[in-house]
Design an enzyme around this catalytic site. Sequence first.
Site, PDB file in Angstrom:
ATOM      1  N   LEU A 178       0.981  -1.109   0.130  1.00  0.00           N
ATOM      2  CA  LEU A 178      -0.065   0.006  -0.050  1.00  0.00           C
ATOM      3  C   LEU A 178       0.861   1.167  -0.145  1.00  0.00           C
ATOM      4  CD1 LEU A 178      -2.473  -1.038   2.979  1.00  0.00           C
ATOM      5  CD2 LEU A 178      -2.645  -1.448   0.483  1.00  0.00           C
ATOM      6  N   CYS A 179       0.714   2.255  -0.954  1.00  0.00           N
ATOM      7  CA  CYS A 179       1.374   3.350  -0.935  1.00  0.00           C
ATOM      8  C   CYS A 179       1.187   4.039   0.299  1.00  0.00           C
ATOM      9  CB  CYS A 179       0.839   4.310  -2.109  1.00  0.00           C
ATOM     10  SG  CYS A 179       1.632   6.124  -1.874  1.00  0.00           S
TER      11      CYS A 179
END
Lengths: 130, 134
Positions: free
Chosen positions: A77-78
């Site tokens: 996940l960024c």
Amino acid sequence: MKFTIMINEGPYQHQSSDTALQFARAVLAQGHEIFRIFFYHDGVNNGTRLSVPPADDRLVQKEWSELSKEHDLDLVLCIAAAQRRGIMDEDEAKRQGLDANNIIEGFRISGLGQLIEGGIESDRTVVFGD
Amino acid sequence: MATKKFMFVNRKSPYGTVYALESLEVVLISAAFEQDVSLAFLDDGVYQITKGQNTDGIGQKNFSSTYKALGDYEIKKLYVEKESLEERGLTPDDLMDLVWEDEDDDWAEKPSIILVNRAEMADAMAEQEVTLSF
């Protein structure tokens, strides 16, 4: 062939996450390798463990989590996108002084460099979005 | 690390959704990895680089100046689709003056915007190794 997959939409509102799941399964079934799956924009909502859809609906986040466990996938996940949308792991919640975390097992939070590295290291980068 | 041809395809207007802002964040990171980067602006994406953006009335950050900094990151190929401009009643004069400095030519400022028609845009896309669409 080595793939990196990018997912830019959250579950339920858009179909792209479901489609990406089917694609990832097909890639693995054909004996290819998935280098990384990177979640960006609202795609980070695929990483919460607090979704409760109606009993007769699929739980997209759990399907990702199980696929990750089964095939030892790197689901990222960024961090900047996740912080905007309130998706936290334990360390990040602590660092931000928040009272809870919500990341589901099988995902990790990291930077955008992971996406670029995926593009460099993979034979194909496939984007699922709106 | 290897160098690849990366293209970032921008199809949405700068405000209204977060795609344009978050796309720029990826573009800047890719520059740090010293990749061969180009950007494509088509459909409503052409609005991202129009002049005179003012967000005072909507309570959001005006990030249009970031596009002017792209040249400093060695990002100097911004493909803009002519048809998308025309369909929206825009001309190249409505776009910001985006430039890069050529160190082999006494740091002369050169335009970053490359106007292409739809078929030429397809050719530019076909040359890429990694295409990320926003």
